[in-house]
Design a protein around this motif. Structure first.
Motif, PDB file in Angstrom:
ATOM      1  N   UNK A   1       0.781  -1.005   0.297  1.00  0.00           N
ATOM      2  CA  UNK A   1      -0.247   0.136  -0.117  1.00  0.00           C
ATOM      3  C   UNK A   1       0.616   1.343   0.311  1.00  0.00           C
ATOM      4  N   UNK A   2       0.693   1.797  -0.966  1.00  0.00           N
ATOM      5  CA  UNK A   2       1.801   2.696  -0.655  1.00  0.00           C
ATOM      6  C   UNK A   2       0.526   4.488  -1.040  1.00  0.00           C
ATOM      7  N   UNK A   3       1.133   5.516  -0.436  1.00  0.00           N
ATOM      8  CA  UNK A   3       0.509   6.759  -0.121  1.00  0.00           C
ATOM      9  C   UNK A   3       1.301   7.861  -0.061  1.00  0.00           C
ATOM     10  N   UNK A   4       0.897   8.992   0.209  1.00  0.00           N
ATOM     11  CA  UNK A   4       1.379  10.583  -0.133  1.00  0.00           C
ATOM     12  C   UNK A   4       2.051  10.847   1.737  1.00  0.00           C
ATOM     13  N   UNK A   5       3.309  11.664   1.806  1.00  0.00           N
ATOM     14  CA  UNK A   5       3.758  12.286   2.966  1.00  0.00           C
ATOM     15  C   UNK A   5       4.690  10.497   2.584  1.00  0.00           C
ATOM     16  N   UNK A   6       4.821   9.410   1.530  1.00  0.00           N
ATOM     17  CA  UNK A   6       6.515   8.404   1.936  1.00  0.00           C
ATOM     18  C   UNK A   6       5.569   7.587   2.328  1.00  0.00           C
ATOM     19  N   UNK A   7       4.390   7.297   2.764  1.00  0.00           N
ATOM     20  CA  UNK A   7       4.324   5.968   2.917  1.00  0.00           C
ATOM     21  C   UNK A   7       3.725   4.859   2.273  1.00  0.00           C
ATOM     22  N   UNK A   8       4.591   3.681   2.957  1.00  0.00           N
ATOM     23  CA  UNK A   8       4.447   2.162   1.953  1.00  0.00           C
ATOM     24  C   UNK A   8       4.494   1.390   3.307  1.00  0.00           C
ATOM     25  N   UNK A   9       3.494   0.064   2.689  1.00  0.00           N
ATOM     26  CA  UNK A   9       3.619  -0.229   3.803  1.00  0.00           C
ATOM     27  C   UNK A   9       3.274  -1.878   3.397  1.00  0.00           C
ATOM     28  N   UNK A  10       4.163  -2.833   3.373  1.00  0.00           N
ATOM     29  CA  UNK A  10       4.619  -3.691   2.339  1.00  0.00           C
ATOM     30  C   UNK A  10       4.773  -5.413   3.278  1.00  0.00           C
ATOM     31  N   UNK A  11       3.950  -6.462   2.654  1.00  0.00           N
ATOM     32  CA  UNK A  11       3.672  -7.440   3.361  1.00  0.00           C
ATOM     33  C   UNK A  11       5.286  -8.262   3.052  1.00  0.00           C
ATOM     34  N   UNK A  12       5.829  -8.311   3.790  1.00  0.00           N
ATOM     35  CA  UNK A  12       7.254  -9.447   3.396  1.00  0.00           C
ATOM     36  C   UNK A  12       7.273 -10.772   3.002  1.00  0.00           C
ATOM     37  N   UNK A  13       7.772 -11.493   2.684  1.00  0.00           N
ATOM     38  CA  UNK A  13       8.109 -12.903   2.947  1.00  0.00           C
ATOM     39  C   UNK A  13       7.896 -13.606   3.458  1.00  0.00           C
ATOM     40  N   UNK A  14       7.144 -14.733   3.479  1.00  0.00           N
ATOM     41  CA  UNK A  14       6.652 -14.779   4.893  1.00  0.00           C
ATOM     42  C   UNK A  14       5.871 -14.937   5.656  1.00  0.00           C
ATOM     43  N   UNK A  15       5.358 -13.791   5.748  1.00  0.00           N
ATOM     44  CA  UNK A  15       4.460 -12.168   7.034  1.00  0.00           C
ATOM     45  C   UNK A  15       5.601 -11.181   7.215  1.00  0.00           C
ATOM     46  N   UNK A  16       5.061 -10.812   8.498  1.00  0.00           N
ATOM     47  CA  UNK A  16       5.116  -9.827   8.189  1.00  0.00           C
ATOM     48  C   UNK A  16       4.952  -8.463   7.522  1.00  0.00           C
ATOM     49  N   UNK A  17       5.445  -7.367   8.242  1.00  0.00           N
ATOM     50  CA  UNK A  17       5.743  -6.101   7.541  1.00  0.00           C
ATOM     51  C   UNK A  17       6.263  -5.257   7.955  1.00  0.00           C
ATOM     52  N   UNK A  18       6.229  -4.439   6.656  1.00  0.00           N
ATOM     53  CA  UNK A  18       7.646  -3.823   6.447  1.00  0.00           C
ATOM     54  C   UNK A  18       7.162  -2.246   6.138  1.00  0.00           C
ATOM     55  N   UNK A  19       7.139  -1.327   7.300  1.00  0.00           N
ATOM     56  CA  UNK A  19       6.337   0.559   7.127  1.00  0.00           C
ATOM     57  C   UNK A  19       7.492   1.656   6.929  1.00  0.00           C
ATOM     58  N   UNK A  20       6.841   2.136   5.422  1.00  0.00           N
ATOM     59  CA  UNK A  20       7.792   2.811   5.683  1.00  0.00           C
ATOM     60  C   UNK A  20       6.922   4.725   5.404  1.00  0.00           C
TER      61      UNK A  20
END
Length: 142
Positions: free
Chosen positions: A115-134
């Motif tokens: 999921x990508x949005x304004x102000x640099x937001x990015x949330x990514x489902x990681x391989x095998x589970x979990x999230x990376x959030x920018x």
């Protein structure tokens, strides 16, 4: 629209604050992309379950962006988001005002969705589970 503050972190999930946003465009390129009002975009690269009616009770169909079998997703065009949750397990769940639910689980080998949005937001489902959030202030893993 409630995205002025951006996504909100909880112990087990991120509430994405996309309530009221309509799906303004749907595209495919090996992935299913839902463009929302206010520069938010949801990109799904793994099979995703689209259901209608009560969660886990209504009929559902598996959409596979890799094979472009996503025609039922066109019903989401113009639909407004009621709820958007990124669980820290790596699952994404979207609920729309049409009664549709879109659920994407993490993939064991690659990033299933982002999921990508304004102000640099990015949330990514990681391989095998979990999230990376920018955010505009950097990255973190959940």
């Amino acid at each position: 629209m409630s995205t002025e503050e951006g996504p909100v972190e909880h112990v087990d999930r991120w509430n994405l604050s996309l309530q009221g946003m309509p799906v303004t465009r749907i595209s495919t390129e090996i992935r299913l992309v839902l463009s929302l009002h206010s520069d938010w975009e949801i990109a799904v690269e793994a099979p995703v379950r689209l259901s209608h009616g009560p969660v886990h009770v209504g009929p559902s169909v598996l959409l596979n962006p890799e094979t472009e079998s996503i025609a039922p997703a066109l019903e989401l065009l113009g639909a407004r988001v009621l709820s958007a949750v990124a669980f820290k397990s790596g699952t994404l769940r979207l609920v729309f005002d049409t009664g549709h639910h879109l659920t994407c689980s993490p993939d064991p080998s690659f990033e299933a969705w982002q999921v990508m949005g304004p102000a640099g937001w990015r949330i990514v489902s990681l391989p095998g589970g979990g999230l990376a959030v920018w955010t505009d202030s950097g990255a973190s893993a959940s």
